[in-house]
Design an enzyme around this catalytic site. Structure first.
Site: not given
Length: 500
Positions: A186, A313, A409
């Site tokens: 990220s 995600e 995610h």
């Protein structure tokens, strides 16, 4: 005793397992407060005797309270520390993997249970994780008569300082300073991309892993406008002196207030949907150019790159309530306009997801906008400029107690670290891991270890003429790659800088 001689003193660790020693909370720079606040990281002071390094150091100022991780308390200052897991405390020159955590440049730490380095160390690596300045302390723009007095991108400069520490000290832990891989997820992965193109980081690492790299970089104008918002919320002047007069706690609280204001106002533009106040700043010095543009020039062609993103995600951000709920066609059209998405993109996603609710279409587009498409472009730009890159996607799904477990995610990180059994990670991976999950984790740990050792994760490098994306799933068989069809929808999208 498991003791190690560093440049600043002797550090004592502990046995994380029979074959791995962990050494936690070693300072790599001085506390960035007092006279050091808003400055480049300063050298860590030496310490007398043997330092107890059996616990993590304090985390950076933030308001987040993450499961299984320590929280920040006002007064915690010795936040610039590294942690090491080594299987070879005596002799040896093993490959080194340096991990940079994510968290929107605002929250998180190296002490999260996902990031325990024991299993990667068992795979033959010396693993280093680090804390760095977050939020305004690390990425807020501080107006100053001399930019060098209060540089932008202080969090990135902390990461560079940690890499210099690794170069100078890692041999004492059995690591090879000439074989260092940086890795992140990220905003940590976006930090990796920035480090690849920063002159200050050149030569400090040799390979790079970026899982779900986040796309925005901000111009100085954007960063300065954000500073004015934060200063107004903190009730202090938007000057170096005024901001320094506000405590770290005050700036954390002010940032949270500004974020909440964006969340509550659907007419506030792109920041309404998932407010991210901080990002690397294109300051003309520490980070002169955004990573995509710079990679395209071949500036980092000698660094092998491995990119991965998950196939769903943004469903995590919806599940934890950080993303706006977009449930109508009118809201979806406004979202597309606020981000300046190309004509036809929303229609293209609708055609590919004919029976999906509006919310799912929105989550698919937003996930690709911030993570998936950006990761694809990093790989393409690096490859086209003569670099070698590997592309993969995490698509592990199964049916759990609460329904379908998504490939969202952060779900890939417990697998790459081999940390599936920690109770605090059950939400991320959707419950108790299965034997198939453990098999996938072993393969992903091996891929990271092989890439850090040789530059080859176990599948062919990317070529522009073929997709060649490795698909990670529990049966290790491809389940379909929708991204091969979605790429054309993004062809007209501008990516170097997302403007709020």
């Amino acid at each position: 005793m498991d003791v190690f001689q560093t440049k600043n003193g002797v550090a004592q660790g502990f046995r994380a397992s029979d074959d791995v020693v962990a050494v936690l909370g070693i300072p790599y720079a001085a506390p960035p407060f007092g006279a050091n606040r808003f400055r480049e990281p300063r050298p860590a002071p030496a310490w007398p005797g043997v330092r107890d390094c059996t616990y993590f150091g304090p985390v950076a100022p933030q308001s987040a309270q993450l499961p299984g991780a320590p929280v920040w308390s006002p007064g915690d200052e010795d936040i610039l520390t590294v942690n090491i897991w080594t299987p070879a405390p005596e002799g040896g020159r093993l490959p080194v993997l340096v991990w940079i955590h994510g968290g929107a440049y605002t929250f998180g730490s190296s002490a999260q249970p996902d990031f325990n380095g024991t299993e990667l160390a068992r795979a033959g690596l010396v693993v280093v994780t680090l804390n760095y300045r977050l939020g305004f302390e690390g990425f807020g723009h501080v107006p100053a008569a001399e930019a060098t007095a209060c540089p932008d991108n202080r969090g990135l400069l902390d990461q560079v300082a940690a890499l210099r520490w690794v170069r100078e000290n890692i041999a004492a832990f059995g690591g090879d300073p000439g074989n260092v891989t940086i890795a992140g997820q990220s905003s940590g992965a976006a930090s990796v991309a920035c480090l690849m193109v920063m002159d200050r980081a050149r030569g400090l690492f040799h390979r790079a892993i970026a899982h779900s790299p986040a796309s925005p970089c901000y111009t100085l104008d954007i960063a300065a406008a954000t500073t004015r918002e934060i200063a107004a919320a903190a009730r202090c002047p938007a000057t170096a002196e005024g901001l320094a007069s506000a405590t770290p706690q005050t700036l954390v609280t002010a940032s949270d207030q500004v974020v909440d204001d964006y969340r509550q106002n659907p007419a506030s533009g792109s920041r309404h949907y998932d407010p991210s106040l901080y990002a690397p700043v294109l300051d003309g010095d520490v980070l002169p150019t955004d990573p995509l543009t710079c990679l395209a020039t071949g500036a980092s062609r000698g660094v092998d790159l491995l990119v991965c993103h998950t196939t769903q995600e943004y469903w995590l951000l919806d599940a934890v309530g950080s993303s706006a709920k977009i449930t109508t066609d009118e809201q979806l059209a406004l979202f597309a306009a606020d981000f300046g998405l190309p004509d036809g993109l929303v229609a293209g996603y609708r055609a590919a997801m004919p029976h999906a609710p509006v919310l799912d279409v929105y989550l698919a587009i937003f996930g690709d906008l911030l993570f998936g498409e950006y990761g694809n472009r990093l790989v393409e730009h690096h490859t086209q400029a003569g670099g070698r890159a590997f592309l993969s996607r995490f698509d592990r799904r199964r049916t759990g107690p609460n329904g379908v477990v998504r490939a969202w995610h952060c779900a890939d990180i417990p697998f790459t670290f081999g940390n599936l059994d920690n109770e605090y990670l059950a939400f991320l991976i959707g419950g108790t891991p299965t034997s198939a999950d453990h098999g996938l984790a072993r393969r992903m740990v091996r891929a990271w270890a092989d890439f850090a050792t040789t530059g080859n994760p176990g599948w062919p490098p990317f070529h522009n003429t073929t997709t060649q994306a490795k698909i990670w799933s529990t049966d290790d068989a491809p389940t379909g790659d929708r991204f091969a069809d979605a790429r054309a929808l993004w062809a007209k999208a501008e990516f170097p800088v997302l403007r709020p």
